[in-house]
Design an enzyme around this catalytic site. Sequence first.
Site, PDB file in Angstrom:
ATOM      1  N   GLU A  27       0.854  -1.195   0.000  1.00  0.00           N
ATOM      2  CA  GLU A  27       0.000   0.000   0.000  1.00  0.00           C
ATOM      3  C   GLU A  27       0.889   1.244   0.000  1.00  0.00           C
ATOM      4  O   GLU A  27       1.761   1.392   0.854  1.00  0.00           O
ATOM      5  CB  GLU A  27      -0.912   0.005   1.221  1.00  0.00           C
ATOM      6  CG  GLU A  27      -1.602   1.324   1.528  1.00  0.00           C
ATOM      7  CD  GLU A  27      -2.384   1.891   0.350  1.00  0.00           C
ATOM      8  OE1 GLU A  27      -2.235   3.085   0.052  1.00  0.00           O
ATOM      9  OE2 GLU A  27      -3.146   1.120  -0.299  1.00  0.00           O
ATOM     10  N   ALA A  28       0.655   2.141  -0.975  1.00  0.00           N
ATOM     11  CA  ALA A  28       1.493   3.325  -1.105  1.00  0.00           C
ATOM     12  C   ALA A  28       1.308   4.313   0.039  1.00  0.00           C
ATOM     13  O   ALA A  28       2.240   5.040   0.396  1.00  0.00           O
ATOM     14  CB  ALA A  28       1.194   4.021  -2.433  1.00  0.00           C
ATOM     15  N   VAL A  36       4.458   0.476  -5.477  1.00  0.00           N
ATOM     16  CA  VAL A  36       4.891  -0.433  -6.531  1.00  0.00           C
ATOM     17  C   VAL A  36       5.257   0.400  -7.755  1.00  0.00           C
ATOM     18  O   VAL A  36       4.446   1.187  -8.251  1.00  0.00           O
ATOM     19  CB  VAL A  36       3.795  -1.468  -6.850  1.00  0.00           C
ATOM     20  CG1 VAL A  36       4.130  -2.238  -8.126  1.00  0.00           C
ATOM     21  CG2 VAL A  36       3.635  -2.421  -5.677  1.00  0.00           C
ATOM     22  N   HIS A  62     -16.469   7.865  -8.379  1.00  0.00           N
ATOM     23  CA  HIS A  62     -16.864   6.482  -8.640  1.00  0.00           C
ATOM     24  C   HIS A  62     -16.157   5.961  -9.893  1.00  0.00           C
ATOM     25  O   HIS A  62     -16.757   5.330 -10.750  1.00  0.00           O
ATOM     26  CB  HIS A  62     -18.383   6.381  -8.808  1.00  0.00           C
ATOM     27  CG  HIS A  62     -19.143   6.723  -7.574  1.00  0.00           C
ATOM     28  ND1 HIS A  62     -20.511   6.939  -7.577  1.00  0.00           N
ATOM     29  CD2 HIS A  62     -18.749   6.890  -6.288  1.00  0.00           C
ATOM     30  CE1 HIS A  62     -20.908   7.236  -6.343  1.00  0.00           C
ATOM     31  NE2 HIS A  62     -19.859   7.209  -5.546  1.00  0.00           N
TER      32      HIS A  62
END
Length: 567
Positions: free
Chosen positions: A33-34, A230, A504
């Site tokens: 998770e960044a 990543v 969204h």
Amino acid sequence: MIYDYIIVGGGSAGSVLAHRLSASGSNRVLVCEAGPDTPPGDEPAEIKDSYPGTAYFDPRFHWTDLKVHTQVVPHNRPEERPPLRKYEQARVLGGGSSINGQMANRGAPTDFEEWVERGAEGWGWDDVLPYFKKVERDLDFDGPLHGKDGRIPVRRLKEEHLGPHAKAACEAFKAAGFKYLPDQNGVFEDGYFSITISNQDEQRASAAMGYLDRETRKRANLTISTETQVTGLLFEGLRCVGVKALVRGQEQEFRANEVLLSSGAIHSPAHLLRAGIGPVAHLREMGVEVRHNLPGVGQGLMDHPAISLSSHLKRSARMDDVHTRRHIQVGLRYSSGLEGIPAGDMFAAAVSKSAWHAVGKQVASFLIWVNKTYSETGQVRLASADWRAEPVVEFNLLSDRRDLDRLMTGFRMMAAIQMTGELGELTSNHFPASYSDRVRKLGVVNSKNRFLTSAISLIMDGPEFIRRRFIEKYVIEGFTFDQVMTDDAALEAFIRKATIGIWHASCSCRMGADDDPRAVVDTQGRVRGVAGLRVVDASIFPVVPCANTNFPTLMAAEKIADAILAG
């Protein structure tokens, strides 16, 4: 060490996958998770808050450089390219569920039948309902449409706990002939209701809170690596074998039997494109070596087009935070009646507080959006092969004329409702609202904005003629309420300029049949033509459902986790 699964993104889908795939001690699972962690029992106060307005505008929790085009982009006329807008995407464990509006709804059964028609076999309403139920622990309702044992609690505000503005909105909806629905997640039909929320004891219930709790984190086979971005995917031929990442600034490589991209509908396709998976012409244009031609990557990006009608709110109707800090308490689902469009295609939320600050408490709104949108020509492309560069994002909202037409009629319908009965008595100085850069900057929580809004609030509560002049000069952007109510051209121009998405983002790596050239993944999220790689997030939706997308994303992750574990 070789992991069984590496999950790229610890958001809503990533949290579900981490919990389910690590339940078997034989599976070694890594989550990258960044953003920062949200440790159980020590989550930031802004994230725990039942009111989401502070977390959403806290730069600690989102990708601060991401900007998008919401208006249609004319590629043959670059001089008419619309302006870029900031688009808040979560960068924190729990993803959107850690900063969003906590709306816990599912969509229409017809949405998922359309998914099947578009090639997502096995994703019809009867197929997905068990997974929606698996997600939730409904604190109010039982029965065949509700789950009681899930990891995410859901509830609705009781009628006696609604604020005066929300109660007046309900009466106005009733006077307009709409039916009261005790349960938004009951039978899908038109009516008004207390919004279903992922919230318990007046606190947010994020995916990280529900699926990555203390007991889950004790599993020796689960590693949650936050502040880990990543930077690329590792391959051996056409098999994905791991990832390259920056872990708190240090370069590392991790290997796995399978990599699952759960980075959302903007960043998941960007990962694929940088890895050489996508449309050949675009990859070559960017100087990226083509690994696998997959034309649908980044194509078909969708969101729900939305506009706002705002009003000054009398002191007696403002939120007092006694029973709740929820700013959206009631909603209305209704049908436009346009030929060939399913019922329940439109939505309006009564917003009783427009921001955290002093002026926000004085402004109430109707947020109106196209629940069943047909604008699906958006796209995600690379700006550069460099992983540090945010992608080019074009939503192309209102690319389908039916969306524009329904927002025009919806705006005027809600304006009439806004001026009905007690709601009309509690509000004044109506204006067509724009989510401009000025409004966005004022929404950032800091001392400067607290001082500015306190000063502005004195003007807003002053004499009516001063308030009117102030709104016309500093708040609205080009169009008055009288103009858009009486002039079709002015209303259309306002909507074309002011329409935004409601966070969204979806459909940019769509599920589909083998013979669909735009399908990126199969019905288990596996990237077509590539081994060891899946996408599991809102980007795989064949079309965006008539819902806030968090619960459909949780459902999809639960369903694909089951498929993975079943082999």
